[in-house]
Every structure is written in structure tokens, then in C-alpha cells.
Enzyme design. Sequence first.
Site, PDB file in Angstrom:
ATOM      1  N   HIS A 172     -10.622   1.373   2.334  1.00 58.95           N
ATOM      2  CA  HIS A 172     -10.135   2.383   3.058  1.00 58.95           C
ATOM      3  C   HIS A 172     -11.301   2.149   3.218  1.00 58.95           C
ATOM      4  CE1 HIS A 172      -9.199   6.028   4.206  1.00 58.95           C
ATOM      5  NE2 HIS A 172      -9.566   6.128   5.078  1.00 58.95           N
ATOM      6  N   HIS A 187       1.773   5.118  -1.559  1.00 57.52           N
ATOM      7  CA  HIS A 187       1.255   6.346  -2.470  1.00 57.52           C
ATOM      8  C   HIS A 187       2.329   6.645  -3.362  1.00 57.52           C
ATOM      9  CE1 HIS A 187      -3.278   6.876  -1.018  1.00 57.52           C
ATOM     10  NE2 HIS A 187      -2.189   6.188  -0.110  1.00 57.52           N
ATOM     11  N   HIS A 240      -4.467  -0.357   5.531  1.00 54.70           N
ATOM     12  CA  HIS A 240      -3.892   0.158   6.968  1.00 54.70           C
ATOM     13  C   HIS A 240      -5.116   0.361   8.544  1.00 54.70           C
ATOM     14  CE1 HIS A 240      -6.918   2.938   4.909  1.00 54.70           C
ATOM     15  NE2 HIS A 240      -5.819   3.175   3.782  1.00 54.70           N
ATOM     16  N   LYS A 268      -9.131  -0.895  -5.590  1.00 56.65           N
ATOM     17  CA  LYS A 268      -9.406   0.212  -5.032  1.00 56.65           C
ATOM     18  C   LYS A 268     -10.352   1.220  -4.283  1.00 56.65           C
ATOM     19  CE  LYS A 268      -7.940   2.717  -0.454  1.00 56.65           C
ATOM     20  NZ  LYS A 268      -6.649   2.836  -0.285  1.00 56.65           N
ATOM     21  N   ASP A 311       1.103   2.806   3.807  1.00 52.67           N
ATOM     22  CA  ASP A 311       0.597   4.236   3.090  1.00 52.67           C
ATOM     23  C   ASP A 311       1.262   5.310   3.116  1.00 52.67           C
ATOM     24  OD1 ASP A 311      -1.364   5.134   2.513  1.00 52.67           O
ATOM     25  OD2 ASP A 311      -2.422   5.273   4.335  1.00 52.67           O
ATOM     26  N   HIS A 330       0.846  -0.864  -0.045  1.00 58.92           N
ATOM     27  CA  HIS A 330      -0.263  -0.231   0.342  1.00 58.92           C
ATOM     28  C   HIS A 330       0.975   1.111   0.061  1.00 58.92           C
ATOM     29  CE1 HIS A 330      -3.491   2.118   1.604  1.00 58.92           C
ATOM     30  NE2 HIS A 330      -2.782   3.278   1.506  1.00 58.92           N
TER      31      HIS A 330
HETATM   32  O1  DOR Z   1      -3.585   9.943   5.825  1.00 61.80           O
HETATM   33  C1  DOR Z   1      -3.853   9.373   4.379  1.00 61.80           C
HETATM   34  N1  DOR Z   1      -2.777  10.435   3.326  1.00 61.80           N
HETATM   35  N2  DOR Z   1      -4.808   9.186   4.207  1.00 61.80           N
HETATM   36  C2  DOR Z   1      -5.005   8.692   2.604  1.00 61.80           C
HETATM   37  O2  DOR Z   1      -5.824   7.099   2.971  1.00 61.80           O
HETATM   38  C3  DOR Z   1      -4.529   8.332   2.470  1.00 61.80           C
HETATM   39  C4  DOR Z   1      -2.872   9.870   2.231  1.00 61.80           C
HETATM   40  C5  DOR Z   1      -2.796  10.256   1.284  1.00 61.80           C
HETATM   41  O3  DOR Z   1      -3.107  10.492  -0.155  1.00 61.80           O
HETATM   42  O4  DOR Z   1      -2.300  11.853   1.443  1.00 61.80           O
HETATM   43 ZN    ZN Z   2      -3.226   5.160   1.129  1.00 63.44          ZN
END
Ligand code: DOR
Ligand code: ZN
Length: 345
Positions: A137, A16, A175, A100, A248, A14
Site C-alpha cells: 500500500h 478484501h 491499486h 502485505k 481492491d 487484490h
Molecule cells: O479504500 C480502501 N479500503 N483502501 C484500503 O487500502 C483498505 C480498504 C479497506 O480495507 O476497507
Molecule cells: Zn486493499
Amino acid sequence: MTDTLTIRRPDDWHLHFRDGEIMRGVVPYTARQFARAIVMPNLTPPVTTAQLAQEYRERIRAATPAGTAFEPLMTCYLTDTTDPDDLARGAAQGVFTAAKLYPANATTNSASGVSDVAKLYPVLERMEADGIVLCIHGEVTDHDIDVFDREAIFIERHLRAIVRDFPKLKVVFEHITTADAVQFVEQAGENVAATITPQHLHINRNAMLVGGIQPHNYCLPVAKRETHRLALRKAATSGSPKFFLGTDSAPHLRGDKESDCGCAGIFGAPYALESYLTVFDEEGALDQFEAFASLNGPAFYGLPVNEDRITLERAEIAVPQELDLAGATIVPWHGGQTIGWRIAD
Ligand code: DOR
Ligand code: ZN
């Protein structure tokens, strides 16, 4: 005392990466440690089609340092109008590894998410039939629900129904932050698993709010009470195949976090393995680390485990207060702290 640990190379289930300049700065941190990562699709605009995912994958590959064998695994951002055929085609072509589900407005860039899970049923039916993994999520978004209760209430209002109505659907509860989520996953069938972040193993909600507001400890779902953190640590180190690594990691510029409306997200990628390993060490569970980091995820996703190995060694390392990424400043998880493990060369 064990001072080195050699395990199969792990994956991040997971993550970004963002896009553009920031992505180019961020990708090397992940590629240094992990062989693969499940890449979240919450860009602006979101990655909603196989075409967009393929293009995004190319941009990530172009940002991967030469000589690094890193494979981005792409996800489809589900909306109220996701076309089951496009999703199924994208999965069959090897573009999508998972899809997702963001409840609309649950978190960063989720405005185009799903407004009503019922609208997604035709898509979920197809995913179940084709064996496409659903990443969730799991938070309700109702304004009258306390932010600390949103995960537990999501289980009761939505997750139980999804798992009941699609008994063969592979679901990753992403998460997780509560003992309720641990218990739900443990009691569900083997088609239901969860990822756990480093921050939710390290901190409880006090870290966000005691001694002043600490925006670099703020992410969604928010850290909960200490009892929940302890339940997560127990689950992660238990050896159960249902729990695996998913950072995450979600980079935001320092200024966007230290603001009067600070963004949710912790940039955990740079020292992710070191951070997790500290927890396993504290729990006396170094022997369970390879399962959590390198074996359980591939087994759940039906992918091969990585063949090469990575060695971690006990050593004090000072995590920088901030990192410069293409001229932008981002505070890493553990920024300014010392941690007790590092990746050996
Ligand atoms: O804290 C987070 N940041 N939780 C999420 O679900 C998305 C992520 C983000 O993309 O910044
Ligand atoms: Zn995330």
C-alpha cells in the site's frame, strides 16, 4: 463491433473479503467471476501468522458456494515484529502467496502496520531470497503531506529505496492512482508490477466531491486528477505485462460509509469484470483485456494460468442501488447505474 468476448477465467490480485457474516455474503460475488484472489489480511486482529492465515483460508473455503472452484491466495500482514522464519515457512507450506506492507495508519485496519520501513529490512531480505511477493500500500502517512500527494511521495521516500536495496524482490505496487506510479513501474525492472482497480479507471476526484460529498466513491488511495486517470487507463490497456487486475473490493456497510467519518473502500466485486471491460471497450482495447485480467497476474506471481474460459457479452444491465448481505446493506460499485457488459451464463 465485437459483442462477445471469451477469455481465460481471470483472477483478482487484490481483494478484501472481511470475516464472519459479511465474508459469507461477499465470497460468492468473487467466486462467480474469478478463479483465485489475493486476499488482504487487514482483519481485526490482522492475519499476521501462517496459523491465522490457514484458519482464515478455511473460513473462506467454507463460504465458497458448492461446485465453485475458487482458490483464496493468502497474504501475511507485515508488522514491525514479523518473524521472517514464520513467513518463510508459511510460504514454503503454500499458505502464504504474498506479504502485505501497510504503512502504519495508512488505511482501514492498518494500525499494526509497519512504522518504519527500515525495521522490515530483515524480512524483505528473506522475501527476496525465497521469492515471496511483496504487496505494497504505497502511501506515506505524515500529517503534513496532502492526501493527494501521498502516493507520489511514497515512491520517492520509500519505494525507490526498497527496489534499489532488494533488486530481485518481487514487488506489486497495489491499486496505483497516479501517472507517477505508472511511470515508476514502467521504468523499474520486471520484478516490479502494479494492480489497478476499476474505480481508478472510471473516476477522478471530482466524482467524490462535486455536487456534494459522495462517500461511495471514496477509497484509499483516493482518486486523483483526470490526467492521472487517463495515465492509468493507458497503462491498463497497453498490453504491458506489468499491469494487472486487482479490484481492491472493500465492502463497508452503507451506514459506515454514509457517516460523519465515512470509511474508505468501494465494494467493486459484484460487477468487477463488467466494470473493467467497459473501460477496455471505451479505449478500443478489448483485445488487451485477457492479458490484463487473466495472463499478466499469474505470470508475475509464477502461477499457472486458468484453463477454463468465461464469456462476456454486450448487454445493458442495471446495477442495484444496494445489496443485502445477511441483513446488512452494502452499496456496490456502479450502484444505480447501467453498464454495458454482462457475464454470459
Ligand atoms: O479504500 C480502501 N479500503 N483502501 C484500503 O487500502 C483498505 C480498504 C479497506 O480495507 O476497507
Ligand atoms: Zn486493499
